[in-house]
Design a protein around this motif. Structure first.
Motif, PDB file in Angstrom:
ATOM      1  N   VAL A 106      76.009   3.477  27.788  1.00 34.52           N
ATOM      2  CA  VAL A 106      76.554   2.835  28.987  1.00 34.52           C
ATOM      3  C   VAL A 106      76.702   3.843  30.121  1.00 34.52           C
ATOM      4  O   VAL A 106      76.381   3.549  31.285  1.00 34.52           O
ATOM      5  N   VAL A 107      77.208   5.052  29.807  1.00 36.59           N
ATOM      6  CA  VAL A 107      77.372   6.086  30.841  1.00 36.59           C
ATOM      7  C   VAL A 107      76.016   6.464  31.430  1.00 36.59           C
ATOM      8  O   VAL A 107      75.859   6.606  32.664  1.00 36.59           O
ATOM      9  N   GLN A 108      75.015   6.637  30.581  1.00 33.41           N
ATOM     10  CA  GLN A 108      73.678   6.981  31.077  1.00 33.41           C
ATOM     11  C   GLN A 108      73.085   5.851  31.927  1.00 33.41           C
ATOM     12  O   GLN A 108      72.488   6.096  32.983  1.00 33.41           O
ATOM     13  N   GLN A 109      73.248   4.626  31.455  1.00 39.43           N
ATOM     14  CA  GLN A 109      72.729   3.501  32.230  1.00 39.43           C
ATOM     15  C   GLN A 109      73.472   3.354  33.562  1.00 39.43           C
ATOM     16  O   GLN A 109      72.867   3.024  34.592  1.00 39.43           O
ATOM     17  N   ARG A 110      74.776   3.636  33.556  1.00 46.17           N
ATOM     18  CA  ARG A 110      75.535   3.565  34.806  1.00 46.17           C
ATOM     19  C   ARG A 110      75.070   4.628  35.788  1.00 46.17           C
ATOM     20  O   ARG A 110      74.931   4.372  37.004  1.00 46.17           O
ATOM     21  N   ALA A 111      74.807   5.842  35.277  1.00 44.89           N
ATOM     22  CA  ALA A 111      74.326   6.917  36.153  1.00 44.89           C
ATOM     23  C   ALA A 111      72.970   6.553  36.745  1.00 44.89           C
ATOM     24  O   ALA A 111      72.716   6.760  37.957  1.00 44.89           O
TER      25      ALA A 111
ATOM     26  N   VAL B 238      61.642   5.359  40.795  1.00 43.49           N
ATOM     27  CA  VAL B 238      61.479   6.281  39.671  1.00 43.49           C
ATOM     28  C   VAL B 238      62.800   7.003  39.438  1.00 43.49           C
ATOM     29  O   VAL B 238      63.333   7.632  40.365  1.00 43.49           O
ATOM     30  N   VAL B 239      63.313   6.912  38.231  1.00 43.88           N
ATOM     31  CA  VAL B 239      64.573   7.569  37.862  1.00 43.88           C
ATOM     32  C   VAL B 239      64.251   8.607  36.798  1.00 43.88           C
ATOM     33  O   VAL B 239      63.625   8.287  35.777  1.00 43.88           O
ATOM     34  N   ARG B 240      64.680   9.838  37.039  1.00 44.59           N
ATOM     35  CA  ARG B 240      64.415  10.926  36.113  1.00 44.59           C
ATOM     36  C   ARG B 240      65.687  11.747  35.919  1.00 44.59           C
ATOM     37  O   ARG B 240      66.561  11.804  36.784  1.00 44.59           O
ATOM     38  N   SER B 241      65.743  12.411  34.745  1.00 44.30           N
ATOM     39  CA  SER B 241      66.822  13.361  34.467  1.00 44.30           C
ATOM     40  C   SER B 241      66.334  14.749  34.824  1.00 44.30           C
ATOM     41  O   SER B 241      65.200  15.143  34.473  1.00 44.30           O
ATOM     42  N   LEU B 242      67.166  15.525  35.520  1.00 44.72           N
ATOM     43  CA  LEU B 242      66.808  16.879  35.959  1.00 44.72           C
ATOM     44  C   LEU B 242      67.859  17.860  35.455  1.00 44.72           C
ATOM     45  O   LEU B 242      68.947  17.472  35.016  1.00 44.72           O
ATOM     46  N   SER B 243      67.500  19.130  35.562  1.00 42.49           N
ATOM     47  CA  SER B 243      68.433  20.206  35.254  1.00 42.49           C
ATOM     48  C   SER B 243      68.441  21.148  36.435  1.00 42.49           C
ATOM     49  O   SER B 243      67.452  21.861  36.694  1.00 42.49           O
ATOM     50  N   LEU B 244      69.556  21.166  37.180  1.00 41.27           N
ATOM     51  CA  LEU B 244      69.698  22.005  38.363  1.00 41.27           C
ATOM     52  C   LEU B 244      70.626  23.164  38.038  1.00 41.27           C
ATOM     53  O   LEU B 244      71.823  22.959  37.817  1.00 41.27           O
ATOM     54  N   SER B 245      70.012  24.352  38.000  1.00 42.68           N
ATOM     55  CA  SER B 245      70.777  25.567  37.690  1.00 42.68           C
ATOM     56  C   SER B 245      71.530  25.431  36.372  1.00 42.68           C
ATOM     57  O   SER B 245      72.682  25.839  36.232  1.00 42.68           O
TER      58      SER B 245
ATOM     59  N   THR C  53      65.311  10.006  48.135  1.00 50.20           N
ATOM     60  CA  THR C  53      65.697  10.590  46.846  1.00 50.20           C
ATOM     61  C   THR C  53      67.217  10.623  46.768  1.00 50.20           C
ATOM     62  O   THR C  53      67.869  11.226  47.631  1.00 50.20           O
ATOM     63  N   ALA C  54      67.756   9.968  45.737  1.00 49.40           N
ATOM     64  CA  ALA C  54      69.205   9.985  45.474  1.00 49.40           C
ATOM     65  C   ALA C  54      69.452  10.887  44.270  1.00 49.40           C
ATOM     66  O   ALA C  54      68.910  10.650  43.193  1.00 49.40           O
ATOM     67  N   LEU C  55      70.262  11.920  44.464  1.00 41.93           N
ATOM     68  CA  LEU C  55      70.531  12.917  43.422  1.00 41.93           C
ATOM     69  C   LEU C  55      72.022  12.888  43.085  1.00 41.93           C
ATOM     70  O   LEU C  55      72.871  12.899  43.983  1.00 41.93           O
ATOM     71  N   ARG C  56      72.312  12.855  41.808  1.00 44.61           N
ATOM     72  CA  ARG C  56      73.707  12.817  41.354  1.00 44.61           C
ATOM     73  C   ARG C  56      73.881  13.774  40.185  1.00 44.61           C
ATOM     74  O   ARG C  56      73.169  13.705  39.194  1.00 44.61           O
ATOM     75  N   MET C  57      74.842  14.682  40.311  1.00 47.08           N
ATOM     76  CA  MET C  57      75.154  15.602  39.225  1.00 47.08           C
ATOM     77  C   MET C  57      75.948  14.853  38.150  1.00 47.08           C
ATOM     78  O   MET C  57      76.772  13.991  38.448  1.00 47.08           O
ATOM     79  N   GLU C  58      75.707  15.206  36.895  1.00 49.68           N
ATOM     80  CA  GLU C  58      76.309  14.486  35.780  1.00 49.68           C
ATOM     81  C   GLU C  58      77.438  15.254  35.106  1.00 49.68           C
ATOM     82  O   GLU C  58      77.816  14.940  33.968  1.00 49.68           O
ATOM     83  N   ARG C  59      77.992  16.249  35.812  1.00 43.04           N
ATOM     84  CA  ARG C  59      79.069  17.016  35.195  1.00 43.04           C
ATOM     85  C   ARG C  59      80.300  16.151  34.924  1.00 43.04           C
ATOM     86  O   ARG C  59      80.985  16.331  33.905  1.00 43.04           O
ATOM     87  N   ASP C  60      80.579  15.190  35.810  1.00 41.93           N
ATOM     88  CA  ASP C  60      81.734  14.303  35.571  1.00 41.93           C
ATOM     89  C   ASP C  60      81.494  13.401  34.353  1.00 41.93           C
ATOM     90  O   ASP C  60      82.414  13.141  33.566  1.00 41.93           O
TER      91      ASP C  60
END
Length: 503
Positions: free
Chosen positions: A38-43, A144-151, A178-185
């Protein structure tokens, strides 16, 4: 079967905790997997819808400009700001010109705002999306939705292409949103949920162990009371009974059954004590007579022969009586041993009745009583012929004792095919048995139950008791039926299943 050393209380507690542990682990695993999805789908939904919202705003702005007639001014603004960045909450929105080389870092002109540095991972994603769209692997409207690793930190990005207005594709550029959202939260939330689960399951198991132990001990408290009370009951206090706290549950039914068993055991002990006392009384009288006659005969040095003969006759008579009592006691012991001590074979009752009548013929002649038989059918039972013969002899002897001079003893035999029983009846013309005394006539060492004294009433009172015991050992019973004058004894025995019967 391997013996288990744990008590029922410990086993119940462990079983309850094991079932709860498996349930909690399965529930926690399924819950964790579902919550993570659910968290991944929400992101993904957040960045996808954000990209679509920005694209919708740009299209609305273009259409509004076209309606106002200042398309050139807006277009010029786009040409001077081909790269924008918006910060909305925890989202970074990048707006780029699709035709620009995204891998090159363009230096801004003096009249432009400072250059915005797009992270290399985002530029790589934009380039890959543009290449897939040019190659035809993606449609122009696909998000297109992708998972990234920033730093080293996880992020999620959504890329959407904004089409130029129809008919003006050469002057108005296509944009990539391009919409970018960090997933630390999200990771922090997942970590907190995971730590909560890892802490809650052991706590729930500890609580379950304690609560299960207390509940099991409370539920088994009546059983412990039953054990302690049963252990304290001895042969001297068989009238004690177990407490029945709840007669409707399993422990209540167990206590009630044990109480009924104690009642039967108590009756058996009382019967045994009474039997021993009665037997001792019956044996003491002839022994006392024999000893008295012997002492009297030996008291003088010399006595006439006739006195010695009289003494020996008395001793012989009492010895015969003793032998009869001992034989009856052995016979009762054999019958009480159960069906396993009996020999089993087909026994025709008509032949058995004829033999019994011949055996008592001389006794009947002596007492001037006639023994007759009528309505004799064919019936075969499966049993011990010696004991069944003794049953008939005892009943005939009882009938002869209580029949008046010139009376008649009648025998009859019939079958009840519906119940597969044979009914043998012996009827005399004596005083009969009062209804209130019929329950006692089959008790051991009972004398004088009938309403008038009988001839030869010096027996031990075991004849009818032996007859009833033999009948019960063969699966039957004896009843005293209403009949005036006299008494009728009805012997019911099960028919042999392998023999045919006919009335």
């Amino acid at each position: 079967m391997t013996a288990v050393r744990l008590s029922i209380l410990q086993r119940l507690t462990l079983w309850n905790s094991s079932v709860l542990a498996l349930t909690l682990i399965a529930f926690a695993g399924a819950g964790w997997f579902t919550f993570q999805r659910v968290v991944q789908q929400r992101a993904s939904a957040v960045v996808r819808e954000s990209a679509r919202a920005v694209a919708g705003a740009i299209l609305a702005e273009r259409r509004a400009a076209a309606a106002r007639g200042d398309v050139e001014e807006v277009r010029g603004a786009y040409e001077q700001a081909v790269l924008r960045e918006l910060r909305v909450g925890d989202l970074d929105i990048f707006i780029t010109d699709e035709s620009e080389d995204l891998m090159a870092v363009r230096q801004p002109r003096p009249e432009e705002r400072p250059a915005i540095v797009v992270p290399p991972e985002v530029r790589n994603l934009m380039t890959a999306v543009r290449s897939d769209r040019v190659a035809g692997r993606l449609s122009d409207s696909t998000v297109v939705v992708r998972s990234l690793s920033l730093s080293g930190e996880p992020a999620r990005a959504a890329v959407l292409r904004v089409e130029p207005d129809a008919g003006d594709e050469e002057k108005e550029p296509a944009l990539l949103i391009t919409a970018l959202r960090m997933e630390r939260d999200d990771l922090l939330l997942l970590r907190q949920v995971r730590n909560t689960i890892f802490f809650a399951i052991p706590m729930a198991l500890v609580v379950s162990l304690v609560a299960g132990f207390l509940l099991a001990r409370r539920s088994l408290a009546p059983l412990e009371a039953i054990v302690m009370r049963t252990a304290s009951i001895t042969a001297a206090d068989l009238d004690e009974r177990l407490p029945v706290i709840n007669p409707h549950d399993e422990l209540g039914r167990l206590a009630r059954i044990i109480n009924e068993l104690l009642g039967r055991v108590g009756d058996a002990f009382r019967t045994q004590r009474q039997f021993v006392a009665d037997a001792s009384h019956e044996l003491r009288t002839p022994l006392a007579i024999i000893r008295g006659e012997a002492d009297l005969a030996l008291r003088r040095d010399s006595r006439p022969e006739i006195e010695y003969r009289d003494a020996l006759a008395v001793v012989q008579g009492e010895a015969v009586r003793l032998s009869r009592i001992v034989d009856d006691l052995f016979l009762l012991a054999r019958v009480d041993a159960g069906a396993s001590a009996l020999s089993r074979q087909p026994v025709p009752l008509d032949q058995l009745m004829a033999e019994a009548m011949r055996s008592v013929r001389s006794l009947a002649d002596t007492q001037q009583v006639t023994v007759v038989a009528y309505d004799i059918g064919d019936a075969v039972v499966h049993g011990d012929p010696v004991l069944l013969h003794r049953l008939l002899l005892n009943l005939l002897d009882n009938a002869l004792k209580h029949s008046p001079v010139g009376g008649t003893v009648t025998l009859s035999l019939a079958t009840d095919d519906a119940r597969a029983m044979a009914h043998l009846q012996i009827r005399d013309e004596g005083p009969g048995v009062p209804e209130e005394q019929r329950a006692r006539v089959f008790e051991r060492f009972v004398h004088g139950v009938q309403s008038a004294p009988s001839r030869n009433s010096n027996g031990a009172g075991l004849g009818l008791a032996i007859a009833q015991a033999v009948a019960m050992a063969h699966g039957g019973r004896i009843r005293v039926l209403d009949h005036t004058p006299g008494a009728t004894f009805d012997v019911a025995l099960p028919l042999s299943p392998s023999a045919g019967v006919s009335a």
